[in-house]
Design a protein around this motif. Structure first.
Motif, PDB file in Angstrom:
ATOM      1  N   GLU A   1      36.160  36.826 -18.967  1.00 55.17           N
ATOM      2  CA  GLU A   1      36.174  38.133 -18.303  1.00 55.17           C
ATOM      3  C   GLU A   1      34.753  38.594 -17.994  1.00 55.17           C
ATOM      4  N   GLU A   2      33.866  38.430 -18.976  1.00 55.30           N
ATOM      5  CA  GLU A   2      32.465  38.816 -18.761  1.00 55.30           C
ATOM      6  C   GLU A   2      31.835  37.991 -17.646  1.00 55.30           C
ATOM      7  N   LEU A   3      32.110  36.688 -17.659  1.00 57.60           N
ATOM      8  CA  LEU A   3      31.547  35.816 -16.626  1.00 57.60           C
ATOM      9  C   LEU A   3      31.994  36.234 -15.230  1.00 57.60           C
ATOM     10  N   ALA A   4      33.270  36.532 -15.088  1.00 58.77           N
ATOM     11  CA  ALA A   4      33.775  36.948 -13.780  1.00 58.77           C
ATOM     12  C   ALA A   4      33.047  38.193 -13.290  1.00 58.77           C
ATOM     13  N   SER A   5      32.844  39.135 -14.185  1.00 63.55           N
ATOM     14  CA  SER A   5      32.181  40.389 -13.815  1.00 63.55           C
ATOM     15  C   SER A   5      30.712  40.167 -13.473  1.00 63.55           C
ATOM     16  N   VAL A   6      30.013  39.402 -14.303  1.00 58.40           N
ATOM     17  CA  VAL A   6      28.580  39.186 -14.090  1.00 58.40           C
ATOM     18  C   VAL A   6      28.337  38.359 -12.829  1.00 58.40           C
ATOM     19  N   GLN A   7      29.171  37.350 -12.598  1.00 57.07           N
ATOM     20  CA  GLN A   7      29.010  36.527 -11.400  1.00 57.07           C
ATOM     21  C   GLN A   7      29.273  37.346 -10.135  1.00 57.07           C
ATOM     22  N   ALA A   8      30.235  38.247 -10.190  1.00 55.56           N
ATOM     23  CA  ALA A   8      30.482  39.122  -9.040  1.00 55.56           C
ATOM     24  C   ALA A   8      29.280  40.013  -8.768  1.00 55.56           C
ATOM     25  N   ARG A   9      28.671  40.531  -9.825  1.00 55.48           N
ATOM     26  CA  ARG A   9      27.476  41.373  -9.651  1.00 55.48           C
ATOM     27  C   ARG A   9      26.317  40.567  -9.080  1.00 55.48           C
ATOM     28  N   PHE A  10      26.176  39.322  -9.511  1.00 59.95           N
ATOM     29  CA  PHE A  10      25.125  38.458  -8.972  1.00 59.95           C
ATOM     30  C   PHE A  10      25.269  38.354  -7.451  1.00 59.95           C
ATOM     31  N   SER A  11      26.472  38.063  -6.995  1.00 62.56           N
ATOM     32  CA  SER A  11      26.721  37.917  -5.566  1.00 62.56           C
ATOM     33  C   SER A  11      26.480  39.221  -4.815  1.00 62.56           C
ATOM     34  N   GLU A  12      26.917  40.321  -5.398  1.00 63.00           N
ATOM     35  CA  GLU A  12      26.714  41.635  -4.769  1.00 63.00           C
ATOM     36  C   GLU A  12      25.227  41.957  -4.643  1.00 63.00           C
TER      37      GLU A  12
ATOM     38  N   SER B   1      15.375  39.893  -7.164  1.00 65.96           N
ATOM     39  CA  SER B   1      14.521  39.543  -8.306  1.00 65.96           C
ATOM     40  C   SER B   1      13.753  40.763  -8.779  1.00 65.96           C
ATOM     41  N   GLU B   2      12.891  40.558  -9.774  1.00 67.64           N
ATOM     42  CA  GLU B   2      12.094  41.661 -10.322  1.00 67.64           C
ATOM     43  C   GLU B   2      11.080  42.197  -9.329  1.00 67.64           C
ATOM     44  N   ALA B   3      10.890  41.482  -8.213  1.00 63.40           N
ATOM     45  CA  ALA B   3       9.934  41.925  -7.201  1.00 63.40           C
ATOM     46  C   ALA B   3      10.485  43.053  -6.332  1.00 63.40           C
ATOM     47  N   GLY B   4      11.783  43.326  -6.444  1.00 64.60           N
ATOM     48  CA  GLY B   4      12.390  44.350  -5.604  1.00 64.60           C
ATOM     49  C   GLY B   4      13.047  45.439  -6.420  1.00 64.60           C
ATOM     50  N   ASP B   5      14.095  45.995  -5.882  1.00 64.98           N
ATOM     51  CA  ASP B   5      14.841  47.075  -6.523  1.00 64.98           C
ATOM     52  C   ASP B   5      15.345  46.612  -7.887  1.00 64.98           C
ATOM     53  N   GLU B   6      15.006  47.359  -8.920  1.00 68.23           N
ATOM     54  CA  GLU B   6      15.369  46.983 -10.285  1.00 68.23           C
ATOM     55  C   GLU B   6      16.879  46.856 -10.445  1.00 68.23           C
ATOM     56  N   LYS B   7      17.630  47.680  -9.716  1.00 61.60           N
ATOM     57  CA  LYS B   7      19.094  47.648  -9.834  1.00 61.60           C
ATOM     58  C   LYS B   7      19.675  46.349  -9.289  1.00 61.60           C
ATOM     59  N   LEU B   8      18.927  45.660  -8.438  1.00 64.73           N
ATOM     60  CA  LEU B   8      19.426  44.437  -7.814  1.00 64.73           C
ATOM     61  C   LEU B   8      18.800  43.176  -8.400  1.00 64.73           C
ATOM     62  N   ASP B   9      18.087  43.314  -9.516  1.00 62.19           N
ATOM     63  CA  ASP B   9      17.397  42.173 -10.122  1.00 62.19           C
ATOM     64  C   ASP B   9      18.394  41.268 -10.844  1.00 62.19           C
ATOM     65  N   ASN B  10      18.493  40.039 -10.400  1.00 57.94           N
ATOM     66  CA  ASN B  10      19.427  39.095 -11.015  1.00 57.94           C
ATOM     67  C   ASN B  10      18.855  38.378 -12.243  1.00 57.94           C
TER      68      ASN B  10
ATOM     69  N   PHE C   1      20.547  31.866  -5.782  1.00 58.04           N
ATOM     70  CA  PHE C   1      21.258  30.586  -5.766  1.00 58.04           C
ATOM     71  C   PHE C   1      22.730  30.845  -6.107  1.00 58.04           C
ATOM     72  N   SER C   2      23.427  31.480  -5.170  1.00 57.54           N
ATOM     73  CA  SER C   2      24.800  31.924  -5.419  1.00 57.54           C
ATOM     74  C   SER C   2      25.757  30.756  -5.628  1.00 57.54           C
ATOM     75  N   HIS C   3      25.463  29.615  -5.046  1.00 56.23           N
ATOM     76  CA  HIS C   3      26.343  28.459  -5.225  1.00 56.23           C
ATOM     77  C   HIS C   3      26.625  28.207  -6.710  1.00 56.23           C
ATOM     78  N   ILE C   4      25.598  28.248  -7.535  1.00 53.63           N
ATOM     79  CA  ILE C   4      25.800  27.890  -8.945  1.00 53.63           C
ATOM     80  C   ILE C   4      25.983  29.099  -9.852  1.00 53.63           C
ATOM     81  N   PHE C   5      25.510  30.268  -9.446  1.00 54.56           N
ATOM     82  CA  PHE C   5      25.622  31.432 -10.319  1.00 54.56           C
ATOM     83  C   PHE C   5      26.768  32.366  -9.931  1.00 54.56           C
ATOM     84  N   ALA C   6      27.306  32.217  -8.728  1.00 56.39           N
ATOM     85  CA  ALA C   6      28.405  33.095  -8.315  1.00 56.39           C
ATOM     86  C   ALA C   6      29.526  32.332  -7.631  1.00 56.39           C
TER      87      ALA C   6
END
Length: 673
Positions: free
Chosen positions: A155-166, A242-251, A592-597
């Protein structure tokens, strides 16, 4: 009626809204849970009393959720995203509980023990074997405490992977670079300038708006004479999410979380690594076998890649006055060198690949190979640009249908993909025909001009159509092994990569090119120059893919987050195979959404693995050029129609008459001895 609960015909994409998601999923989950409860106690256990009703209930849930997931990818909005994320945990919990249900597991075992294997057709036998395997991989044999933790991890993986893609989507969509002075646009194709001007006008602004969407980003990297513009967009693209941009979007924290959860999940099941767990459902036997395959290919490709790099550096220095070849120069210098060496540009070729001509050529090829016809059809769609088609057999009967969503736009995730909407299934009274999505991100024609595609984009379209045909031409009636279901992940790319080869055939290109201005087909002289350039920088391109694949497998087998960092591991992989080194601030893993999302975690090697199969399969057509229809019919019968009803190796061997060989791949990439 809630459109997500309507299974009477085609999905009602013109009516589905975020408000429908929760009520529909709740209803379908309740129905599925009730069906599971009934299936747990059914006796005697037979295929019709146990498997069929269970499939009936769960299929509706997965079809409805698939429509929601699809819309999340092609028409993202804050409201839809919220509805998706609110329901994702419920769906994931059900999937985990289903995979761990001891009573169902016992029923499947009872079915296996009381059924004569000889009495089962191959599709049902394979379904039964896969079900027992998947229960074990789903944690059904774990102790109660471990089983609960396993479900929580999923369940956690599904949620975190969705956030990665978003985060990747949002970081891509939020970026804009504005240009006021036209001199900075030197070298860019007219259509890109027109599209960026239209984008600015749409926001009521003067000048030109540049984004990180592929139809904008890639031409800037390839054609923009302004080196600073190339660098600006390159850097923005490289540090997305990444950390170089918006903190809310840092993967960054999401990558660590995903890796930790995957490692724990594999450990619970007794695997040494997530890589081992991933390969339990693939052709490859072990991570060591995959790494050996990748490194062998790397050893063959690296000398060619180094030569490619040296040639680029020399040309940049001598012809363009660039003393250093920076990452934002590579696509630009490559295109200039290709023009100088082969006397044509990708942009020149693009003028011949008008969208309608390409689609006509693609559909003609499908008819030539498999005897089926693509016919325009109608259906409710999610966006006005979406097309819909039906696939008819020689007798006019319906084989399947597909949506085609070609253009990039905001709210649509990048890349290209195929997904199934409805799988083929043999019901008591009829055959349920397959329905699939084909999605790309090409540039749309502006100011009344038709869309044109680069040759690489043509290859992408054929690739995705190959996936689609794998799902559409299946002859299997059992859901779990129909189409691409049940096919080993590292063989899924075989039919898609196989289709790419036809984009290099002169007779095919004659029929699928029509110049955007003159209507003339591609000239033979230009085609000859394209063929001469076919293997241009192929060594460099090969090691780039090997870099991604080695990084993925190493990350999921050898990585220790206490002793190591993701970026350090990537640099070590680059030490091994890379000839183009990005700057230290580059954050490739973060997008790298292929492997993380996506579904490619510890499986990115599949592209190269399947390339061996696809090159060898196409060689069968090369060996018998006058028997296209016969060879195509055999490919359809032994590979496409079989789905997952037997192993991919059995499918390939039945078609080719032997095991696959790496020789055709090396030859097709210009790296044969």
């Amino acid at each position: 009626m809630n459109p997500l609960l309507d299974f009477s015909g085609l999905p009602r994409f013109d009516a589905i809204g975020p408000e429908h998601v929760g009520p529909a999923i709740d209803t379908l989950l309740a129905d599925a849970e009730a069906a599971v409860k009934r299936a747990q106690s059914v006796s005697p256990v037979t295929w019709d009393s146990f498997v069929v009703p269970l499939d009936d209930a769960t299929e509706k849930l997965w079809r409805a959720w698939g429509q929601v997931n699809h819309l999340q990818g092609v028409l993202n909005s804050p409201e839809l995203r919220k509805a998706y994320n609110d329901n994702l945990p419920k769906v994931t919990r059900f999937a985990s509980a289903l995979a761990q249900n001891q009573a169902l597991f016992a029923q499947y075992r009872a079915l296996a023990e009381t059924t004569d294997p000889a009495a089962l057709d191959p599709a049902r036998a394979r379904t039964l074997d896969n079900a027992l395997r998947d229960f074990r991989l789903g944690g059904a044999e774990l102790a109660d405490e471990a089983k609960a933790r396993f479900a929580q991890i999923r369940e956690e993986l599904a949620s975190v992977q969705a956030r990665f893609s978003e985060n990747v989507l949002d970081a891509t969509d939020e970026y804009a670079f504005w240009i006021k002075d036209r001199q900075h646009l030197s070298g860019l194709p007219d259509e890109v300038i027109a599209a960026s001007r239209a984008a600015a006008r749409a926001e009521g602004e003067p000048g030109w708006k540049f984004t990180l969407q592929m139809p904008c980003y890639l031409p800037v990297q390839t054609y923009a004479d302004d080196r600073a513009l190339r660098q600006t967009l390159y850097q923005a693209y490289a540090v997305r999410a990444s950390e170089a941009g918006d903190e809310k979007l840092d993967n960054s924290p999401l990558i660590q979380k995903i890796l930790a959860l995957r490692a724990e999940l594999a450990q619970l099941l007794g695997f040494a690594s997530y890589g081992e767990y991933s390969l339990a459902t693939k052709m490859a036997g072990s991570p060591a076998q995959v790494l050996e395959f990748l490194r062998e290919l790397g050893a063959r490709a690296l000398p060619y890649a180094r030569q490619d790099r040296a040639e680029l550096e020399a040309f940049a220095r001598e012809a363009l006055g660039l003393q250093t070849l920076e990452p934002w120069d590579i696509a630009y210098v490559s295109e200039k060198l290709k023009q100088a060496r082969y006397s044509f540009s990708a942009q020149e070729v693009k003028q011949y690949f008008t969208e309608e001509a390409v689609l006509g050529g693609l559909f003609d090829l499908i008819k030539s190979l498999y005897g089926v016809e693509v016919v325009a059809d109608t259906a409710p769609v999610w966006h006005p640009d979406v097309r819909f088609y039906r696939l008819q057999d020689a007798d006019g009967s319906l084989v399947g249908q597909f949506y085609l969503d070609l253009y990039a736009r905001e709210g649509k995730r990048g890349g290209a993909w195929m997904d199934d909407c409805r799988n083929r299934r043999q019901r008591a009274d009829r055959v349920q025909t397959p329905l699939v999505y084909l999605v790309c991100n090409f540039g749309k024609g502006v100011d009344g001009q038709p869309a044109t595609l680069t040759h690489d984009e043509v290859i992408t379209l054929f690739h995705e159509m190959g996936h689609g045909l794998h799902a559409l031409l299946t002859a299997v009636g059992e859901l779990s092994v129909s189409g691409i279901n049940g096919v080993e992940w590292d063989a899924v790319e075989l039919p898609s990569q196989f289709m790419e080869n036809f984009c290099w055939e002169w007779t095919r290109l004659q029929g699928m090119t029509r110049h955007v201005q003159t209507g003339e087909p591609l000239p033979r002289a230009l085609f000859d120059r394209m063929i001469a350039a076919r293997h241009f920088l192929s060594g460099m391109q090969t090691v780039r893919q090997l870099e991604f694949a080695l990084f993925d497998m190493a990350l999921h087998t050898e990585f220790d987050p206490v002793q190591d960092s993701v970026m350090d591991l990537l640099e070590r992989v680059r030490d091994e195979v890379a000839v183009n080194r990005p700057p230290s601030w580059h954050r490739f893993p973060h997008s790298f959404s292929h492997i993380f999302a996506g579904g490619y975690g510890a499986g990115y090697y599949s592209y190269k693995w399947a390339e061996v199969l696809s090159a060898d399969a196409y060689a069968a057509f090369e060996e018998a050029p006058d028997q296209l229809a016969d060879t195509g019919a055999r490919f359809r019968a032994e590979i496409l129609s079989r789905g997952g009803s037997r192993s991919a190796l059995e499918n390939f061997t039945a078609f080719r008459g032997r095991a696959p060989s790496i020789d055709a791949l090396l030859r097709h990439n210009g790296m044969a001895a």
